[in-house]
Design an enzyme around this catalytic site. Structure first.
Site: not given
Length: 503
Positions: A128, A184, A187-188, A191
């Protein structure tokens, strides 16, 4: 001596991360499906540096020292599978393939299994930070075989972003199997939630309080000096009042069509959360908001026939509202991160015993990753899109209590919400009064209000389920599993103290 590392794929992310690796002292071999792109790279940014390029997969693989460390920076899905197949005949046991793309974690699991018998190690690695991060230091989330990670660690710790507070590299071993891509993905999801929350703050301040974009610029600049300081708030200051290059005199952001694109990682997060039985309403609201943004033609038609609440024009204290929105954003942001960390925690639960997976209503199963939540918060402090100052506090919360059930109960975050929840409630109420949708603010508040209550109305739903489907229920006043013949008024106990009984 050959090259220390290999990179496949020379689009912008591949080119940039290859340069990052070489700049940090590791000679790099590169390969691209089209030789012309490799030539352009060698004659451009790689000129005079320690790079070599292979014209064929075989030539490329033979350039790299063993155990070979090869990073795939190609599109997710079929292109990744195709690339693996093209390299596989030339790889040897102990070689390590690393998928640095935005792959679905279940695809990573499949690829690990497919390569299991070959001795080739497959790593799923979240990266990222975008183009700039790839070049100068991303947040890196690798997962896979622990022994293989030891060969990757010297490179990854060098090329990763460094946290501003202590200089620690923003990379850690995330866990076994597909843990890297799972982290990940989460994480997104966070986000998505963060971006939607910021957009809702903008919507309220612009369309209720009437702030201009120039005023909004100052608001976001002030917020970026507070507990909200983060990469996403920082870039909001860059775009909110950027002038239209075509000379219209308007801010460019006001001329951008309000249809939000997405590549699927947010949707993956919601699906994975459903499978894990972990509520993620802030992230789900963000995905829903993007989907409804795509219905632009329908929304324009509906605007002409569907009235709003008809509230009088707002005439309150702008300064006070700005402060309220700031804390509504902060409290909602805590909820978004709490949901993400809860997903990671649930993923550490053991895998199901069979391939049948998890049945709804049954016991919860995870992936057995072994993710350390404090370390994940720590590597998100720099390099990645969701980097924010308060990740320091999240890191400390999970260091103090690795089994923390929910971030909402950690001292600093609990205190922040208790102190600021009145502002949060005022903002959600204001949006309702003026017909301004605040789906992520509202969902976050509902999450908090549900989590803090010891008794919810699920008792009624369970009674309904037992009525129409005989799904049983438990009582608050005595042990056992019960079923009521609601139409006849007769109760039957089905299980008591672990002993099953027939109806």
């Amino acid at each position: 001596m050959g090259q220390a590392f290999g990179v496949v794929g020379l689009e912008v992310m591949g080119r940039n991360i290859a340069q990052n690796i070489e700049r940090n002292g590791f000679p790099v071999a590169v390969f691209n499906r089209t030789w012309a792109k490799s030539e352009d790279f060698l004659n451009g940014p790689a000129k005079g540096k320690n790079f070599k390029a292979g014209k064929t997969p075989e030539e490329f693989v033979k350039m790299i020292d063993r155990p070979r460390r090869i990073l795939l920076m190609v599109k997710a899905g079929y292109p990744t599978d195709s690339t693996i197949q093209s390299l596989k005949p030339y790889l040897e046991p102990g070689d390590i393939l690393i998928d640095g793309g935005n792959a679905l974690y279940t695809d990573t699991e499949r690829r690990i299994k497919e390569l299991e018998g070959t001795g080739i190690k497959f790593f799923g690695m979240g990266v990222s930070g975008g183009e700039e991060g790839a070049l100068w230091g991303p947040s890196i989330m690798p997962g896979g075989d622990m022994e293989a990670y030891k060969h990757l660690e010297p490179v990854l710790t060098k090329i990763a972003a460094k946290a501003p507070s202590d200089g620690a590299p923003c990379v850690t071993y995330c866990g076994s199997g597909s843990a890297g891509h799972f982290v990940k993905m989460v994480h997104n999801g966070i986000e998505y939630g963060d971006m939607q929350l910021i957009a809702e703050a903008y919507d309220i301040l612009k369309n209720v309080a009437g702030l201009t974009n120039e005023q909004l610029l100052h608001v976001f600049e002030d917020w970026n000096k507070s507990e909200l300081r983060s990469f996403l708030i920082e870039i909001t200051t860059k775009v909110i009042n950027f002038p239209d290059p075509d000379g219209s005199g308007k801010p460019l952001v006001e001329l951008i069509v309000d249809k939000v694109g997405m590549k699927g990682t947010g949707t993956w997060t919601i699906k994975a959360a459903l499978d894990s039985q972990v509520p993620v309403p802030t992230m789900a609201a963000a995905v829903d908001a993007r989907e409804i943004s795509m219905l632009q033609d329908q929304r324009k038609a509906a605007e002409k026939i569907l009235p709003g609440p008809g509230a009088p024009k707002w005439s309150g204290d702008q300064k006070a509202l700005i402060e309220d929105v700031k804390y509504a954003l902060y409290c909602s942001k805590i909820c978004s991160y709490a949901q993400g960390m809860a997903m990671l925690s649930a993923s550490n639960l053991p895998k199901p015993d069979t391939d049948k997976g998890q049945e709804l209503g049954g016991g919860k199963f995870g992936h057995g990753y072994g993710i350390k939540l404090d370390q994940i918060a720590q590597i998100w402090r720099a390099g990645c899109i969701i980097r924010a100052d308060f990740l320091e506090d999240i890191t400390q919360a999970f260091k103090a209590d690795p089994k923390l059930p929910n971030l909402l109960t950690a001292g600093k975050f609990k205190d922040a919400i208790v102190k600021n929840q009145a502002a949060w409630r005022r903002v959600v109420s204001l949006g309702i009064q003026h017909g301004i949708a605040t789906p992520a603010f509202s969902a976050s508040l509902a999450y908090y209000d549900s989590y803090r209550r010891g008794r919810l109305p699920g008792n009624l739903i369970q009674a309904q389920r037992d009525f129409f489907g005989g799904h049983t229920y438990v009582r608050v006043d005595k042990p056992g599993v019960f079923h009521m013949e609601w139409k006849q008024g007769g109760s039957q106990i089905l299980q008591e103290e672990g002993k099953a009984r027939t109806k």
